[in-house]
Design a protein around this motif. Structure first.
Motif, short mmCIF file in Angstrom:
data_model
loop_
_atom_site.label_atom_id
_atom_site.label_comp_id
_atom_site.label_asym_id
_atom_site.label_seq_id
_atom_site.Cartn_x
_atom_site.Cartn_y
_atom_site.Cartn_z
N CYS A 17 0.85 -1.20 0.00
CA CYS A 17 0.00 0.00 0.00
C CYS A 17 0.88 1.24 0.00
CB CYS A 17 -0.90 0.04 1.24
SG CYS A 17 -2.18 -1.21 1.27
N ARG A 18 0.46 2.23 -0.74
CA ARG A 18 1.14 3.51 -0.62
C ARG A 18 0.98 4.01 0.81
NH1 ARG A 18 -1.16 7.63 -3.98
NH2 ARG A 18 -3.03 6.38 -4.34
N GLY A 19 1.93 4.76 1.30
CA GLY A 19 1.90 5.24 2.67
C GLY A 19 0.68 6.11 2.94
N PRO A 20 0.20 6.13 4.18
CA PRO A 20 -1.01 6.89 4.51
C PRO A 20 -0.93 8.36 4.13
CG PRO A 20 -0.44 5.44 6.33
CD PRO A 20 0.69 5.37 5.34
N GLU A 22 1.06 9.75 1.87
CA GLU A 22 1.19 9.91 0.41
C GLU A 22 -0.16 9.78 -0.28
OE1 GLU A 22 2.84 7.41 -3.44
OE2 GLU A 22 3.66 6.95 -1.46
N ARG A 23 -0.96 8.79 0.12
CA ARG A 23 -2.22 8.53 -0.57
C ARG A 23 -3.28 9.57 -0.25
NH1 ARG A 23 -2.32 3.37 3.12
NH2 ARG A 23 -4.01 3.80 4.60
N LEU A 24 -3.08 10.38 0.79
CA LEU A 24 -4.04 11.44 1.09
C LEU A 24 -4.07 12.52 0.02
CD1 LEU A 24 -3.66 11.96 4.95
CD2 LEU A 24 -5.64 11.07 3.72
N GLY A 25 -3.08 12.50 -0.87
CA GLY A 25 -3.02 13.52 -1.91
C GLY A 25 -3.91 13.26 -3.11
N ASP A 26 -4.59 12.11 -3.14
CA ASP A 26 -5.45 11.80 -4.29
C ASP A 26 -6.51 10.79 -3.88
OD1 ASP A 26 -4.43 8.97 -4.77
OD2 ASP A 26 -2.57 10.10 -4.99
N PHE A 27 -7.41 10.50 -4.83
CA PHE A 27 -8.48 9.53 -4.60
C PHE A 27 -8.24 8.24 -5.38
CE2 PHE A 27 -10.61 13.11 -2.77
CZ PHE A 27 -11.61 12.60 -1.96
N ARG A 28 -7.00 7.99 -5.76
CA ARG A 28 -6.71 6.78 -6.53
C ARG A 28 -6.64 5.56 -5.59
NH1 ARG A 28 -1.86 6.51 -8.22
NH2 ARG A 28 -0.99 8.39 -7.27
N GLU A 29 -6.91 4.37 -6.16
CA GLU A 29 -6.72 3.15 -5.39
C GLU A 29 -5.26 3.08 -4.92
OE1 GLU A 29 -7.98 -0.35 -7.45
OE2 GLU A 29 -10.07 0.26 -7.57
N PHE A 30 -5.08 2.69 -3.66
CA PHE A 30 -3.73 2.76 -3.09
C PHE A 30 -3.06 1.42 -2.90
CE2 PHE A 30 -6.94 3.18 0.27
CZ PHE A 30 -6.67 2.08 1.06
N LYS A 31 -3.76 0.31 -3.20
CA LYS A 31 -3.13 -0.99 -3.08
C LYS A 31 -2.37 -1.34 -4.35
CE LYS A 31 -5.74 -3.33 0.50
NZ LYS A 31 -6.36 -4.61 0.90
N GLN A 32 -1.16 -1.84 -4.19
CA GLN A 32 -0.31 -2.20 -5.32
C GLN A 32 -0.11 -3.72 -5.30
OE1 GLN A 32 2.96 0.29 -4.11
NE2 GLN A 32 2.24 2.02 -5.32
N PRO A 33 -0.75 -4.43 -6.26
CA PRO A 33 -0.74 -5.90 -6.24
C PRO A 33 0.66 -6.49 -6.29
CG PRO A 33 -2.37 -5.05 -7.79
CD PRO A 33 -1.54 -3.88 -7.36
N LEU A 34 0.76 -7.72 -5.79
CA LEU A 34 2.01 -8.46 -5.85
C LEU A 34 2.27 -8.90 -7.29
CD1 LEU A 34 1.54 -10.84 -2.77
CD2 LEU A 34 2.78 -8.66 -2.83
N SER A 35 3.50 -9.30 -7.56
CA SER A 35 3.83 -9.85 -8.87
C SER A 35 3.15 -11.21 -9.02
CB SER A 35 5.34 -10.02 -9.00
OG SER A 35 5.78 -11.05 -8.12
N PRO A 36 2.94 -11.67 -10.25
CA PRO A 36 2.31 -12.99 -10.46
C PRO A 36 3.04 -14.11 -9.71
CG PRO A 36 2.36 -11.79 -12.52
CD PRO A 36 3.15 -10.97 -11.54
N GLU A 37 4.37 -14.07 -9.67
CA GLU A 37 5.13 -15.11 -9.00
C GLU A 37 4.90 -15.06 -7.49
OE1 GLU A 37 7.05 -18.39 -8.29
OE2 GLU A 37 6.62 -17.65 -10.32
N GLU A 38 4.89 -13.85 -6.94
CA GLU A 38 4.61 -13.73 -5.49
C GLU A 38 3.19 -14.18 -5.16
OE1 GLU A 38 7.19 -10.02 -3.77
OE2 GLU A 38 5.68 -9.52 -5.30
N GLN A 39 2.26 -13.88 -6.06
CA GLN A 39 0.88 -14.28 -5.80
C GLN A 39 0.73 -15.79 -5.89
OE1 GLN A 39 -1.26 -11.35 -5.26
NE2 GLN A 39 -2.16 -12.99 -4.04
#
Length: 491
Positions: A17-20, A22-39
């Motif tokens: 997740c983007r830091g709390p 940092e993400r307060l600056g916009d309304f974009r989704e803040f979760k950044q998925p894992l790579s396919p291999e990590e998943q």
């Protein structure tokens, strides 16, 4: 299922997740998925546990345990582990209408019932689901499913929230001609205007609606059935009608000063914020700005948390969130064993952001509002709040929260958002169709059924079961569609 020893070899790893701050600056989704291999390694953590409570969808001690859609979770986790993404999507799609919604907004009843979670952290079912559906969209596997034969039957679905969309999707794929009526200017209901963009970006919703249009579903906006469109017109034109209008009566706070300005129901305020982002592209334009104001939010649930995150992004000077109930424990207590849903304290993204910004959790437990105070212009200026304590009612034996005398205190509050839940369906719709309702104003049906007391009229979702989760709404929409189909076709 998965790797037999995977839960011992790999630790749970969540999406970044983007830091709390940092993400307060916009309304974009803040979760950044894992790579396919990590998943894939997260899929490996799903063991062959024998009894997969994750997919049970049972009611235990009055709470849901496991997925209400009965997604075959061990199977999809195994396919994720083996890197068979297309097969994983095809398996998931058999039971789920909209994985891209629940993987973002569902509280993950499946993970709460995960056997691995009995002694360790549960399998990351929700993020595995997100990886499956987003991989499917990226690779073009999610395609229009156009029925080869049309039945000649017409069905109207009133409401385009998750239950209405699920019912429309299923009925259309069965070959019926489906039209969805939505009273708002855009489609999605709760998904559109009740859930902020940072949890569910509206492009995800638009993508699915475009697909449903390509499959043959018709959508009509600004169509307020029961007002601008008479109910009798739908009953005359369509063979069946499905009412999926949600539980859209917000619970109010009846205290002195409630008529002050700048006091809003949370759902209305969240809708105004989303509209400002959709129409103008500028955050806060078109809604009451909390910039520089002390904000009071009444309600500690998901909607209250969404309000916290929204007003912080719009520059609130401070946020206080009132919760009537006592502070939950940090871990399960002996009277709340697995696989019951855990009644534990959850700190969501909005509270995380408030704590990062102001140095403390915004929630105040066992507290409610006793009075609102106005300024010279008639707007809310302050609020008197009072502590509560749990006591047993002698007549009913139920525990009720009662006021504690002498604990009144006044706080600054120049914007108030009421997130106290919903009371049920709106009477102008139920009256227009003449459908019976229960004491909570939910539309009545026989237990486990969706046909109302009026021939040809069915219901689903929150309008039927009361305020609930998106995943329950999807299940009800799918089941209502099957019942309508049987009623239309006789089999």
């Amino acid at each position: 299922m998965g790797k037999p020893t995977g839960f011992m070899e790999y630790e749970r790893k969540d999406a970044l997740c983007r830091g709390p701050l940092e993400r307060l600056g916009d309304f974009r989704e803040f979760k950044q998925p894992l790579s396919p291999e990590e998943q894939r390694l997260q899929g490996a953590r799903c063991m062959d546990c024998g009894v997969p409570f994750c997919q049970s969808g049972m009611m235990i001690a009055g709470m849901a345990s496991g997925c209400p859609l009965h997604n075959l979770i061990p199977e999809t986790n195994d396919l994720v582990y083996r890197g068979k993404w297309r097969q994983a999507y095809e398996r998931l799609e058999k039971t789920h209408s909209f994985p891209e919604f629940t993987c973002r907004v569902c509280p993950a009843l499946c993970e709460a019932a995960c056997t691995c979670g009995l002694h360790d952290r549960p399998v990351s079912v929700k993020e595995n689901e997100r990886a499956i559906i987003e991989t499917a969209w990226k690779n073009g596997w999610v395609r229009p499913r156009i029925p080869s034969v049309r039945t000649g039957k017409k069905v109207a679905v009133v409401g385009s929230g998750p239950s209405g969309l699920a019912a429309a999707q299923e009925l259309n794929r069965m070959g019926h001609t489906v039209t969805v009526f939505e009273r708002s200017d855009r489609f999605g209901g709760l998904l559109r205007y009740g859930i902020p963009n940072m949890k569910l970006d509206k492009s995800v919703l638009d993508r699915r609606i475009r697909l449903m249009e390509a499959e043959g579903v018709s959508f009509v906006a600004n169509a307020d059935v029961g007002k601008s469109i008479p109910a009798k017109d739908l009953q005359k034109e369509y063979d069946r009608v499905v009412l999926a209008c949600g539980a859209s009566n917000p619970r109010d706070i009846h205290v002195p000063g409630r008529d002050a300005g700048n006091i809003f129901f949370a759902v209305d305020y969240l809708a105004s914020v989303t509209k400002s982002l959709t129409e103008g592209g500028k955050k806060g334009k078109g809604c009451v700005s909390p910039k520089g104001l002390p904000v009071l939010i009444i309600g500690g649930g998901d909607t209250g948390n969404d309000c916290v995150g929204s007003v912080l992004r719009l520059g609130a000077a401070s946020v206080t969130q009132l919760e009537m109930m006592p502070k939950p424990p940090e871990q399960r207590t002996p009277d709340n064993p697995w696989p019951e849903y855990p009644r534990v304290r959850k700190t969501d993204y909005g509270q995380e952001e408030a704590e990062a910004l102001f140095g403390k959790d915004p929630r105040v437990y066992q507290t409610t509002v006793a009075e609102f105070h106005k300024d010279k212009k008639g707007n809310v200026d302050k609020a008197t709040i009072v502590s509560l304590e749990p006591k047993k009612d002698r007549k009913t034996g139920r525990t009720v929260m009662t006021l504690v005398e002498g604990t009144e205190r006044t706080i600054d509050a120049r914007l108030v958002l009421i997130a106290a839940g919903f009371l049920g369906s709106q009477s102008y719709v139920t009256d227009a169709f003449g459908v019976p309702t229960d004491g909570r104003t939910n539309v009545q049906t026989r237990p486990g059924k969706y046909a109302t007391g009026v021939p040809g009229i069915f219901t689903a979702g929150d309008m039927h079961r009361g305020q609930s989760l998106v995943v329950w709404a999807i299940r009800e929409g799918r089941e209502a569609a099957r019942e309508v189909d049987r009623d239309l076709m006789g089999y």
